[in-house]
Scaffold this motif. Structure first.
Motif, mmCIF file in Angstrom:
data_model
loop_
_atom_site.group_PDB
_atom_site.id
_atom_site.type_symbol
_atom_site.label_atom_id
_atom_site.label_comp_id
_atom_site.label_asym_id
_atom_site.label_seq_id
_atom_site.Cartn_x
_atom_site.Cartn_y
_atom_site.Cartn_z
ATOM 1 N N PRO A 52 0.816 -1.226 0.000
ATOM 2 C CA PRO A 52 0.000 0.000 0.000
ATOM 3 C C PRO A 52 0.850 1.278 0.000
ATOM 4 N N PHE A 53 1.980 1.240 0.686
ATOM 5 C CA PHE A 53 2.876 2.397 0.674
ATOM 6 C C PHE A 53 3.422 2.635 -0.730
ATOM 7 N N ASN A 54 3.818 1.575 -1.418
ATOM 8 C CA ASN A 54 4.321 1.715 -2.792
ATOM 9 C C ASN A 54 3.247 2.274 -3.720
ATOM 10 N N ARG A 55 2.009 1.820 -3.541
ATOM 11 C CA ARG A 55 0.914 2.339 -4.377
ATOM 12 C C ARG A 55 0.682 3.825 -4.116
ATOM 13 N N SER A 56 0.761 4.237 -2.881
ATOM 14 C CA SER A 56 0.540 5.652 -2.574
ATOM 15 C C SER A 56 1.711 6.513 -3.048
ATOM 16 N N MET A 57 2.917 5.961 -3.096
ATOM 17 C CA MET A 57 4.090 6.719 -3.550
ATOM 18 C C MET A 57 4.228 6.730 -5.074
ATOM 19 N N ALA A 58 3.416 5.941 -5.777
ATOM 20 C CA ALA A 58 3.536 5.845 -7.234
ATOM 21 C C ALA A 58 3.220 7.178 -7.919
ATOM 22 N N ARG A 72 4.537 12.510 4.166
ATOM 23 C CA ARG A 72 4.704 12.165 5.578
ATOM 24 C C ARG A 72 3.577 11.272 6.070
ATOM 25 N N GLN A 73 2.353 11.541 5.655
ATOM 26 C CA GLN A 73 1.215 10.744 6.105
ATOM 27 C C GLN A 73 1.327 9.297 5.641
ATOM 28 N N LEU A 78 2.658 3.620 7.131
ATOM 29 C CA LEU A 78 3.538 2.467 6.965
ATOM 30 C C LEU A 78 4.153 2.067 8.300
ATOM 31 N N TYR A 79 4.654 3.019 9.022
ATOM 32 C CA TYR A 79 5.301 2.756 10.305
ATOM 33 C C TYR A 79 4.308 2.159 11.301
#
Length: 155
Positions: A52-58, A72-73, A78-79
């Protein structure tokens, strides 16, 4: 002296409370937390948190500039996701997720430096008033003779 009779009800009552406590409590009396399965934990972290983090950073152009303030969010989610998985599976959070966070920093936050100097024109704007005041104050004191300390004379 009167002999005390021991009631059978009292030990039976304690026995019933003990059994119902283990049944109501889910049978966890005397059992331990499940041990950490490192392979499953790493797979769960990748599937439930990193993907999910990778999808949001795409959608972020992290190759051109540091994406930190805007992402940051995503990083906090992720953390927290990794921390929750570590608590649920009783795996060590620090040791298991250190490699994941390091890889994420190497991919997405490579252009982010710890501290960045401001541009030269901003530095000049910050420093110039201090330099000007350093030269103006002595001239101001000399012009108005503020350095002489004269007291009025009262007779």
């Amino acid at each position: 002296m009167k002999k005390k009779e021991i009631s059978v009800i009292f030990p039976g009552f304690i026995m019933i409370l003990t059994l119902t406590g283990s049944v109501v409590g889910g049978g966890n009396v005397g059992s331990r937390k499940p041990s950490c399965n490192r392979a499953n934990f790493d797979a769960d972290i990748y599937e439930k948190c990193v993907l999910p983090f990778n999808r949001s950073m795409a959608a972020v152009d992290y190759q051109l500039k540091c994406p930190w303030p805007t992402t940051r969010q995503y990083y906090v989610k992720l953390y927290l996701c990794m921390e929750n998985l570590a608590n649920i599976t009783s795996c060590s959070f620090v040791h298991s997720t250190h490699e994941v966070l390091l890889k994420i920093h190497q991919v997405y936050y490579l252009l982010c430096t710890h501290m960045m100097d401001p541009d030269w024109h901003l530095l000049v704007l910050y420093i110039l008033p201090c330099i000007i005041l350093t030269f103006i104050i002595p001239v101001f004191f000399h012009k108005f003779k503020l350095y002489e300390n004269t007291l009025p004379k009262y007779d």
